[in-house]
Design a protein around this motif. Structure first.
Motif, PDB file in Angstrom:
ATOM      1  N   MET A 198       0.841  -1.203   0.000  1.00  0.00           N
ATOM      2  CA  MET A 198       0.000   0.000   0.000  1.00  0.00           C
ATOM      3  C   MET A 198       0.875   1.251   0.000  1.00  0.00           C
ATOM      4  SD  MET A 198      -3.158  -1.263   0.147  1.00  0.00           S
ATOM      5  CE  MET A 198      -4.329  -0.166   0.910  1.00  0.00           C
ATOM      6  N   ALA A 199       1.976   1.181   0.747  1.00  0.00           N
ATOM      7  CA  ALA A 199       2.901   2.318   0.800  1.00  0.00           C
ATOM      8  C   ALA A 199       3.530   2.574  -0.563  1.00  0.00           C
ATOM      9  CB  ALA A 199       3.991   2.063   1.835  1.00  0.00           C
ATOM     10  N   THR A 200       3.982   1.512  -1.204  1.00  0.00           N
ATOM     11  CA  THR A 200       4.596   1.649  -2.533  1.00  0.00           C
ATOM     12  C   THR A 200       3.609   2.250  -3.522  1.00  0.00           C
ATOM     13  OG1 THR A 200       6.017  -0.256  -2.098  1.00  0.00           O
ATOM     14  CG2 THR A 200       5.757   0.402  -4.396  1.00  0.00           C
ATOM     15  N   TRP A 201       2.370   1.784  -3.460  1.00  0.00           N
ATOM     16  CA  TRP A 201       1.328   2.279  -4.356  1.00  0.00           C
ATOM     17  C   TRP A 201       1.128   3.780  -4.175  1.00  0.00           C
ATOM     18  CZ3 TRP A 201      -3.369   4.726  -4.587  1.00  0.00           C
ATOM     19  CH2 TRP A 201      -4.143   4.528  -5.743  1.00  0.00           C
ATOM     20  N   VAL A 202       0.970   4.213  -2.934  1.00  0.00           N
ATOM     21  CA  VAL A 202       0.669   5.622  -2.674  1.00  0.00           C
ATOM     22  C   VAL A 202       1.894   6.502  -2.903  1.00  0.00           C
ATOM     23  CG1 VAL A 202      -0.211   7.277  -0.987  1.00  0.00           C
ATOM     24  CG2 VAL A 202      -1.160   4.998  -1.071  1.00  0.00           C
ATOM     25  N   ILE A 203       3.093   5.988  -2.613  1.00  0.00           N
ATOM     26  CA  ILE A 203       4.310   6.774  -2.872  1.00  0.00           C
ATOM     27  C   ILE A 203       4.466   7.002  -4.372  1.00  0.00           C
ATOM     28  CG2 ILE A 203       6.830   6.710  -2.802  1.00  0.00           C
ATOM     29  CD1 ILE A 203       6.533   5.274  -0.050  1.00  0.00           C
ATOM     30  N   GLY A 204       4.287   5.942  -5.165  1.00  0.00           N
ATOM     31  CA  GLY A 204       4.348   6.094  -6.619  1.00  0.00           C
ATOM     32  C   GLY A 204       3.276   7.022  -7.132  1.00  0.00           C
ATOM     33  N   TYR A 205       2.092   6.896  -6.570  1.00  0.00           N
ATOM     34  CA  TYR A 205       0.958   7.759  -6.915  1.00  0.00           C
ATOM     35  C   TYR A 205       1.300   9.224  -6.622  1.00  0.00           C
ATOM     36  CZ  TYR A 205      -3.584   9.815  -5.351  1.00  0.00           C
ATOM     37  OH  TYR A 205      -4.668  10.632  -5.109  1.00  0.00           O
ATOM     38  N   GLY A 206       1.915   9.458  -5.456  1.00  0.00           N
ATOM     39  CA  GLY A 206       2.302  10.822  -5.100  1.00  0.00           C
ATOM     40  C   GLY A 206       3.369  11.385  -6.006  1.00  0.00           C
ATOM     41  N   PHE A 207       4.332  10.548  -6.388  1.00  0.00           N
ATOM     42  CA  PHE A 207       5.387  11.013  -7.294  1.00  0.00           C
ATOM     43  C   PHE A 207       4.802  11.436  -8.639  1.00  0.00           C
ATOM     44  CE2 PHE A 207       8.340   9.964 -10.774  1.00  0.00           C
ATOM     45  CZ  PHE A 207       9.339  10.883 -10.497  1.00  0.00           C
ATOM     46  N   ILE A 208       3.894  10.624  -9.186  1.00  0.00           N
ATOM     47  CA  ILE A 208       3.271  10.972 -10.467  1.00  0.00           C
ATOM     48  C   ILE A 208       2.464  12.268 -10.331  1.00  0.00           C
ATOM     49  CG2 ILE A 208       1.629  10.244 -12.248  1.00  0.00           C
ATOM     50  CD1 ILE A 208       4.223   8.682 -12.299  1.00  0.00           C
ATOM     51  N   GLN A 209       1.783  12.438  -9.200  1.00  0.00           N
ATOM     52  CA  GLN A 209       1.041  13.684  -8.979  1.00  0.00           C
ATOM     53  C   GLN A 209       1.959  14.893  -9.049  1.00  0.00           C
ATOM     54  OE1 GLN A 209      -1.081  13.016  -5.208  1.00  0.00           O
ATOM     55  NE2 GLN A 209      -2.934  13.549  -6.302  1.00  0.00           N
ATOM     56  N   SER A 210       3.141  14.777  -8.459  1.00  0.00           N
ATOM     57  CA  SER A 210       4.045  15.931  -8.383  1.00  0.00           C
ATOM     58  C   SER A 210       4.598  16.328  -9.751  1.00  0.00           C
ATOM     59  CB  SER A 210       5.194  15.638  -7.415  1.00  0.00           C
ATOM     60  OG  SER A 210       6.018  14.608  -7.913  1.00  0.00           O
ATOM     61  N   ILE A 211       4.632  15.374 -10.701  1.00  0.00           N
ATOM     62  CA  ILE A 211       5.150  15.700 -12.041  1.00  0.00           C
ATOM     63  C   ILE A 211       4.025  15.797 -13.072  1.00  0.00           C
ATOM     64  CG2 ILE A 211       7.381  14.623 -11.570  1.00  0.00           C
ATOM     65  CD1 ILE A 211       6.465  12.257 -13.341  1.00  0.00           C
ATOM     66  N   ALA A 212       2.776  15.814 -12.616  1.00  0.00           N
ATOM     67  CA  ALA A 212       1.627  15.859 -13.535  1.00  0.00           C
ATOM     68  C   ALA A 212       1.690  17.015 -14.532  1.00  0.00           C
ATOM     69  CB  ALA A 212       0.319  15.907 -12.749  1.00  0.00           C
ATOM     70  N   PRO A 213       2.131  18.231 -14.128  1.00  0.00           N
ATOM     71  CA  PRO A 213       2.193  19.318 -15.117  1.00  0.00           C
ATOM     72  C   PRO A 213       3.083  18.992 -16.314  1.00  0.00           C
ATOM     73  CG  PRO A 213       2.374  20.210 -12.896  1.00  0.00           C
ATOM     74  CD  PRO A 213       2.454  18.717 -12.769  1.00  0.00           C
ATOM     75  N   ILE A 244      -3.488  -7.726 -10.054  1.00  0.00           N
ATOM     76  CA  ILE A 244      -3.729  -6.755  -8.978  1.00  0.00           C
ATOM     77  C   ILE A 244      -2.513  -5.854  -8.780  1.00  0.00           C
ATOM     78  CG2 ILE A 244      -4.008  -6.549  -6.473  1.00  0.00           C
ATOM     79  CD1 ILE A 244      -5.909  -8.961  -6.651  1.00  0.00           C
ATOM     80  N   VAL A 245      -1.327  -6.449  -8.700  1.00  0.00           N
ATOM     81  CA  VAL A 245      -0.125  -5.648  -8.424  1.00  0.00           C
ATOM     82  C   VAL A 245       0.193  -4.710  -9.592  1.00  0.00           C
ATOM     83  CG1 VAL A 245       2.356  -5.735  -8.027  1.00  0.00           C
ATOM     84  CG2 VAL A 245       0.853  -7.316  -6.813  1.00  0.00           C
ATOM     85  N   ILE A 246       0.276  -5.258 -10.813  1.00  0.00           N
ATOM     86  CA  ILE A 246       0.636  -4.433 -11.976  1.00  0.00           C
ATOM     87  C   ILE A 246      -0.523  -3.533 -12.392  1.00  0.00           C
ATOM     88  CG2 ILE A 246       1.359  -4.479 -14.394  1.00  0.00           C
ATOM     89  CD1 ILE A 246       2.721  -7.184 -13.766  1.00  0.00           C
ATOM     90  N   GLY A 247      -1.741  -4.119 -12.442  1.00  0.00           N
ATOM     91  CA  GLY A 247      -2.913  -3.338 -12.867  1.00  0.00           C
ATOM     92  C   GLY A 247      -3.186  -2.156 -11.964  1.00  0.00           C
ATOM     93  N   LEU A 248      -3.063  -2.367 -10.652  1.00  0.00           N
ATOM     94  CA  LEU A 248      -3.345  -1.267  -9.736  1.00  0.00           C
ATOM     95  C   LEU A 248      -2.219  -0.244  -9.697  1.00  0.00           C
ATOM     96  CD1 LEU A 248      -5.207  -3.073  -6.811  1.00  0.00           C
ATOM     97  CD2 LEU A 248      -6.149  -1.864  -8.801  1.00  0.00           C
ATOM     98  N   MET A 249      -1.018  -0.635 -10.088  1.00  0.00           N
ATOM     99  CA  MET A 249       0.053   0.351 -10.236  1.00  0.00           C
ATOM    100  C   MET A 249      -0.243   1.277 -11.418  1.00  0.00           C
ATOM    101  SD  MET A 249       2.359   0.216  -7.890  1.00  0.00           S
ATOM    102  CE  MET A 249       3.019  -0.863  -6.613  1.00  0.00           C
ATOM    103  N   ILE A 250      -0.727   0.693 -12.525  1.00  0.00           N
ATOM    104  CA  ILE A 250      -1.115   1.517 -13.681  1.00  0.00           C
ATOM    105  C   ILE A 250      -2.295   2.411 -13.301  1.00  0.00           C
ATOM    106  CG2 ILE A 250      -1.981   1.464 -16.054  1.00  0.00           C
ATOM    107  CD1 ILE A 250      -0.534  -1.247 -16.354  1.00  0.00           C
ATOM    108  N   PHE A 251      -3.267   1.833 -12.591  1.00  0.00           N
ATOM    109  CA  PHE A 251      -4.397   2.622 -12.086  1.00  0.00           C
ATOM    110  C   PHE A 251      -3.881   3.811 -11.276  1.00  0.00           C
ATOM    111  CE2 PHE A 251      -7.336   3.940  -8.860  1.00  0.00           C
ATOM    112  CZ  PHE A 251      -8.611   3.806  -9.396  1.00  0.00           C
ATOM    113  N   GLY A 252      -2.909   3.541 -10.384  1.00  0.00           N
ATOM    114  CA  GLY A 252      -2.387   4.602  -9.518  1.00  0.00           C
ATOM    115  C   GLY A 252      -1.770   5.741 -10.300  1.00  0.00           C
ATOM    116  N   ALA A 253      -1.034   5.407 -11.366  1.00  0.00           N
ATOM    117  CA  ALA A 253      -0.393   6.449 -12.174  1.00  0.00           C
ATOM    118  C   ALA A 253      -1.436   7.338 -12.849  1.00  0.00           C
ATOM    119  CB  ALA A 253       0.519   5.817 -13.218  1.00  0.00           C
ATOM    120  N   LEU A 254      -2.455   6.712 -13.457  1.00  0.00           N
ATOM    121  CA  LEU A 254      -3.502   7.489 -14.132  1.00  0.00           C
ATOM    122  C   LEU A 254      -4.376   8.245 -13.138  1.00  0.00           C
ATOM    123  CD1 LEU A 254      -4.597   4.990 -16.934  1.00  0.00           C
ATOM    124  CD2 LEU A 254      -3.262   7.092 -17.190  1.00  0.00           C
ATOM    125  N   PHE A 255      -4.659   7.607 -12.010  1.00  0.00           N
ATOM    126  CA  PHE A 255      -5.458   8.281 -10.984  1.00  0.00           C
ATOM    127  C   PHE A 255      -4.710   9.508 -10.452  1.00  0.00           C
ATOM    128  CE2 PHE A 255      -7.076   9.097  -6.761  1.00  0.00           C
ATOM    129  CZ  PHE A 255      -8.452   8.948  -6.911  1.00  0.00           C
TER     130      PHE A 255
END
Length: 405
Positions: A261-276, A316-327
């Protein structure tokens, strides 16, 4: 402490305040993520069903709705520094409530502590994001998007770190002492904030009326509706269903669940920070619609993979990582658009209304996460998620360009 103060004093005022707000936001977010993971894993270990665990968060989300609605009004009247500090203080009290002996950790008591934590979290988030509007020169939309993306992305990365810390603390020092450690850290942050944060940041020039809590802006109402379904779509599988599924179906330990869960949200946060950089600094309502549509397609694909049992762990692991990036891109776009659409005088009113919708989405997703997972399983949670995101994409068609707001 003195060295830190002298360094901050040498910076430009807006940069200095931005760093202080971000520092507050970061520390609060770590404890918020850790607390959620601790409660989910600890009470599931005690034998609570998924629906009962979801019920523990019911007041957290309900009071989040109320807080965002009234918190924007309070921020406009009292100043955003005060609402941010009130949030820090309330989180300390909430953590303290959970240090009682295990015999006193009844469902009503935990729900009350979670209610206090929900109020604290949304006061802190509303204050932090509203403050950025006051620190960026009017019309500089590129800088606004960049600062919001960094704040939001770093916050979510640290929330992921909080998930990991929560799982780690539970397996090392136990539930009670985890609460003591987090409360002590936040107390230091609160004292620093009381001393160094500007007194009147975000305070409206004209006293905000209570009736102004509800937005009269078309773009903000549309964006708020899209936000509701977007975050309902995440929490319907993320909050209760996924952590329990990983432990019960795959046999993962608490630290492994927290780590994923931590890895998912950390990756999600990193993508958010570079969204522009991904979407372009001139992104607008049309961008929000396109990215939501892409996310809906990916979510449906993951749901189908889980339903058919095709390599479930990999899906679940790979699919939800892709979900996290797009989300992450969708979430960062929304966070930028609400601040861009908001009026400058009394910005917290508009931002508070928007995050009220965000909290309603989390509430809906949390309840459905426990209920649907218990009755139908993780695959149905993901199908509902895909439907919610598709609704967010359709709603986003009505969003204007930033320059028209």
């Amino acid at each position: 402490m003195k060295a830190l103060q002298s360094r901050l004093a040498s910076l430009d005022r807006s940069i200095r305040q931005y760093l202080l707000i971000t520092f507050n936001y970061w520390n609060f977010t770590i404890t918020d993520g850790a607390l959620r993971m601790l409660v989910v894993l600890h009470f599931h270990t005690l034998g609570y069903s998924p629906l009962e665990v979801a019920a523990l968060f019911l007041f957290y989300e309900i009071f989040g709705v109320v807080t965002n609605l009234t918190g924007g009004w309070l921020g406009a009247r009292l100043g955003l520094n005060r609402t941010m500090n009130i949030g820090l203080g309330m989180q300390i009290v909430a953590l303290g409530m959970l240090t009682v002996p295990s015999t006193m950790l009844t469902v009503p008591w935990v729900m009350a502590a979670q209610a206090l934590s929900g109020i604290a979290k949304d006061l802190n988030k509303m204050s932090g994001k509203s403050s950025i509007k006051m620190l960026v020169k009017d019309g500089n939309q590129g800088t606004l998007y960049k600062w919001i993306a960094i704040l939001t992305g770093s916050k979510n990365a640290l929330k992921g770190l909080g998930f990991f810390i929560g799982g780690l603390l539970l397996s090392t020092v136990g539930f009670k002492y985890a609460m003591v450690i987090m409360a002590a850290v936040l107390l230091v942050v609160l004292l620093l904030s009381l001393k160094m944060l500007d007194q009147d940041i975000g305070k409206a020039k004209n006293k905000a009326k209570f009736s102004e809590m509800f937005s009269k802006s078309g773009p903000i109402n549309i964006l708020s509706a899209a936000r509701l379904f977007l975050f309902g779509a995440r929490d319907v599988w993320f909050v209760i269903a996924l952590p329990i599924y990983l432990g019960a179906t795959f046999g993962w330990a608490s630290s492994e669940v927290g780590g994923f869960m931590a890895t998912w949200v950390i990756g999600y946060g990193f993508i958010q920070s570079i969204a522009p950089k991904v979407t372009g600094k001139n992104s607008d309502g049309r961008s929000a619609m396109v990215w939501a549509a892409a996310l809906a397609i990916i979510t449906a694909a993951v749901a189908y993979g889980v339903q058919t049992g095709w390599h479930p762990q990999a899906v679940i692991v790979i699919g939800l990582m892709i979900f996290g990036a797009l989300f992450a891109i969708n979430s960062s776009l929304h966070s930028y658009l609400i601040v861009a659409y908001a009026r400058e005088d009394g910005v917290s009113l508009d931002v508070g209304f928007y995050y009220m919708a965000n909290a309603m989405g989390r509430l809906l997703g949390t309840v459905l996460s426990g209920w649907i997972f218990e009755l139908y399983g993780l695959d149905m949670c993901l199908w509902i998620s895909a439907a919610f995101i598709a609704l967010a994409a359709v709603i986003s068609i009505g969003l204007p360009r930033v320059q028209q707001a």
